[in-house]
Design a protein around this motif. Structure first.
Motif, mmCIF file in Angstrom:
data_model
loop_
_atom_site.group_PDB
_atom_site.id
_atom_site.type_symbol
_atom_site.label_atom_id
_atom_site.label_comp_id
_atom_site.label_asym_id
_atom_site.label_seq_id
_atom_site.Cartn_x
_atom_site.Cartn_y
_atom_site.Cartn_z
ATOM 1 N N LEU A 1 5.450 11.516 1.584
ATOM 2 C CA LEU A 1 5.219 10.181 2.124
ATOM 3 C C LEU A 1 6.514 9.547 2.628
ATOM 4 O O LEU A 1 6.554 8.960 3.715
ATOM 5 N N SER B 1 5.646 8.756 -4.862
ATOM 6 C CA SER B 1 5.898 9.479 -6.119
ATOM 7 C C SER B 1 7.343 9.964 -6.087
ATOM 8 O O SER B 1 7.703 10.808 -5.258
ATOM 9 N N SER C 1 4.052 0.948 -11.381
ATOM 10 C CA SER C 1 3.770 0.849 -9.946
ATOM 11 C C SER C 1 4.427 -0.374 -9.331
ATOM 12 O O SER C 1 4.911 -0.327 -8.194
ATOM 13 N N ASP D 1 0.836 -1.206 0.000
ATOM 14 C CA ASP D 1 0.000 0.000 0.000
ATOM 15 C C ASP D 1 0.869 1.254 0.000
ATOM 16 O O ASP D 1 0.525 2.260 -0.633
ATOM 17 N N ASP E 1 5.601 6.920 -10.320
ATOM 18 C CA ASP E 1 4.385 7.071 -9.529
ATOM 19 C C ASP E 1 3.846 5.697 -9.151
ATOM 20 O O ASP E 1 3.780 4.793 -9.993
ATOM 21 N N LYS F 1 2.159 2.143 -3.456
ATOM 22 C CA LYS F 1 1.155 2.705 -4.348
ATOM 23 C C LYS F 1 0.995 4.208 -4.161
ATOM 24 O O LYS F 1 0.431 4.888 -5.022
ATOM 25 N N ARG F 2 1.473 4.748 -3.040
ATOM 26 C CA ARG F 2 1.318 6.172 -2.763
ATOM 27 C C ARG F 2 2.633 6.936 -2.868
ATOM 28 O O ARG F 2 2.692 8.105 -2.518
ATOM 29 N N ASP G 1 0.876 4.880 -8.646
ATOM 30 C CA ASP G 1 -0.362 4.583 -9.360
ATOM 31 C C ASP G 1 -0.153 4.536 -10.871
ATOM 32 O O ASP G 1 -1.108 4.351 -11.618
#
Length: 608
Positions: free
Chosen positions: A407, A308, A323, A302, A317, A305-306, A319
């Motif tokens: 992040l 960048s 990914s 998870d 990225d 996935k966030r 997404d």
């Protein structure tokens, strides 16, 4: 630091204190999860618990038995569909289905395991891969009423949601942390899944320590050697494979219990790959590896996935089309720097901190502890002092970095803040040992310097540990109080059913300290009904309630969560008690005992 910071004998007082502290940390973490995490994050933790049991099922075959089986996603699907059908069609409760799912999984494991005995290695892997690949298609077959039971391509909804409000034991389970307020349903399922996971891990641990478990391990190490010693290879292989299948089916039941929806697309070969990734990254052949593997697959995937990452000509990225590249890069790094998995890395780090010397049958250490002591050249007090200074510094840096909206920086900030949780008890134990060594004369001419450093580090360690306890208590009380407010106010939906009113947090409430005043902090919709807002939307609004209780200025540097007067008083009590107990019974315990043991001058003269 050439030798471990702590050297203790197995079963000694310090060893028991270390184990008690480790279990205390684990229990505290389990309690804080449903109180601190947001509802959707608790849902991810629930999925991690499910995958822990599934990875443990794979570990029984691959790690403990040495068989390369890759099809446990099919066993999970069988357990999930059996549970959904029994709950939805036969109106059974989940606790009644547990033995049925386990027995069905065991029987199917016997059926699949018997032919699998004739193949091994890559051929067994190919057979189990086919099993995982074919299963999603089998659940769509119309013959024999299979599609009616499984829902076919559309999957199967399970209307009965596992929630405290619907369980019939509302008053009994009301005391569980987090089950009230916006987190109610997810937190309630979290506790059920946590208890089931703990029971499964304890059972597997006892099985592996029993005679059948040692036979399984002997087969893994050498089939020929195990056969020479009288181990029935076909029997133990088949039973172990069936037991693994039953645990996989139980994980499927837990999946159904948590999600309330099952479909063939959830149990494809990709899930089987995730289970293997969790096993390898967590640690093959270890119980701890199953725990770390389940957490890794859910949370790290998870997280990727966030992420960048700007690369100048391209932005990587989470997404985007690449990914999977981020997740694959993390797997490669783990392969190079932690080939034994997270469990081996944690074990190696723990051995640098504490070395447990086993005992002889007579109860004495197998190696005298004095022979393992570094003597006058010891630098343990210096390292304790470094850790004592590094802990608060990393804590402050972590809280400052939390203000950066990134992040990766946020993840680093969390790790820095968490460092003091690990360092504080280590500092106390090392300081206590160094004080004892200096008083016993094992530090030579450096005794005075060692004692001074150990005392200073011990005091800082006790203060850090007091901060950890008070901060955790403050967070728990704050979260519980917010949930209590949400539960006290009742909103009525158009159907006439009562549901907990969700705090509607205003910007004005966020701008001031939370003192527990319902009128200022939360309220229901103007008409007293849910009207055009669904319960899920209101729950999402309520997830901000915890954040609204933090002081925007106040203690922002250390992140102290301002709460009600009760929380403040209890926190002060915890701080004072921890400091008094820590200094009295740990840091200065030997000094007081030595002073008390010296005879008075008049007693010496009288005895002469």
């Amino acid at each position: 630091m050439s030798s471990p910071l702590l050297i203790v004998s197995r079963g000694s007082t310090q060893h028991r204190q270390w184990r008690f502290l480790s279990w205390g940390y684990a229990v505290a973490l389990a309690i804080l999860v449903p109180l601190v995490l947001q509802p959707f994050e608790i849902g991810k933790m629930n999925r991690a618990l499910v995958l822990m049991v599934a990875v443990l099922a794979v570990n029984l075959v691959v790690g403990f038995n040495g068989m390369l089986a890759l099809g446990h996603s099919a066993f999970m699907g069988i357990g999930a569909f059996v549970a959904a059908s029994m709950v939805q069609d036969e109106l059974w409760d989940y606790w009644m289905i547990i033995p049925v799912v386990v027995i069905v999984g065991f029987a199917i494991g016997i059926i699949v395991g018997l032919p699998a005995l004739r193949v091994r290695g890559l051929y067994l892997a190919l057979v189990t891969i086919a099993q995982a690949a074919v299963f999603p298609t089998l659940v769509n077959i119309d013959e024999l009423g299979i599609a009616r039971r499984t829902g076919g391509p559309n999957g199967r909804d399970v209307i009965e949601e596992v929630d405290r409000q619907e369980s019939g034991f509302s008053s009994f389970f009301e005391w569980l942390p987090g089950v009230d307020g916006a987190r109610g349903a997810n937190a309630y399922r979290y506790w059920i899944l946590l208890i089931m996971t703990a029971i499964v891990i304890a059972l597997v641990r006892n099985i592996m320590r029993s005679r059948p478990g040692r036979a399984v391990l002997a087969i893994r190490d050498s089939e020929a050697g195990a056969a020479v010693y009288g181990v029935n290879l076909p029997l133990y292989k088949t039973v172990n494979f069936a037991l693994s299948a039953s645990l996989g089916s139980l994980a499927g039941l837990m999946w159904c219990l948590d999600k309330g929806f099952v479909a063939g697309q959830d149990f494809t070969f990709l899930l089987a790959v995730d289970l293997i990734i969790g096993l390898v990254i967590g640690g093959v052949g270890t119980l701890q590896g199953s725990i770390f593997g389940g957490l890794f697959v859910v949370w790290v995937r998870d997280l990727t996935k966030r992420i960048s990452i700007p690369l100048g000509f391209y932005t990587l990225d989470g997404d985007g089309p690449l990914s999977a590249a981020i997740f694959g890069l993390i797997l490669i790094l783990f392969t190079f720097f932690a080939p034994g998995g997270i469990a081996s890395m944690v074990t190696a780090m723990q051995k640098r901190i504490i070395q447990v010397v086993p005992l002889t049958p007579s109860g004495d250490p197998i190696t005298p502890l004095e022979s393992l002591d570094p003597g006058p050249s010891s630098t343990r007090a210096t390292w304790a002092m470094r850790f004592a200074i590094a802990g608060p510094v990393l804590l402050v840096i972590g809280w400052v970095l939390m203000n950066v909206d990134n992040l990766i920086v946020g993840t680093l900030a969390f790790a820095l803040r968490f460092a003091i949780v690990v360092l504080a008890p280590v500092i106390i134990f090392v300081s206590m040992n160094e004080l004892r060594a200096a008083k016993a004369g094992r530090r030579g001419e450096n005794a005075a310097a060692v004692s001074s450093q150990a005392k200073t580090a011990g005091v800082l360690g006790v203060l850090s540990f007091a901060y950890i306890q008070a901060f955790a208590l403050n967070i728990a009380l704050r979260a519980h109080h917010v949930g209590h407010l949400a539960r006290e106010s009742i909103a009525v939906n158009p159907d006439g059913k009562t549901v907990p009113a969700i705090p509607l947090v205003s910007e004005a409430a966020k701008a001031k300290d939370f003192v527990g005043t319902p009128g200022e902090f939360c309220g229901t919709s103007p008409s007293g009904e849910i009207s055009d807002m669904s319960v899920s939307e209101l729950c999402n609004v309520a997830s901000d309630a915890i954040d609204a209780s933090e002081t925007p200025v106040g203690f922002w540097l250390i992140g102290w969560p301002t709460q009600s007067m009760l929380s403040l008083v209890l926190s002060i009590i915890v701080i004072v008690a921890t400091i008094f107990i820590g200094l009295r019974y740990f840091v200065f315990a030997d000094e007081k005992a030595e002073t008390a043991s010296e005879p008075a001058p008049e007693d010496v003269g009288a005895s002469a």
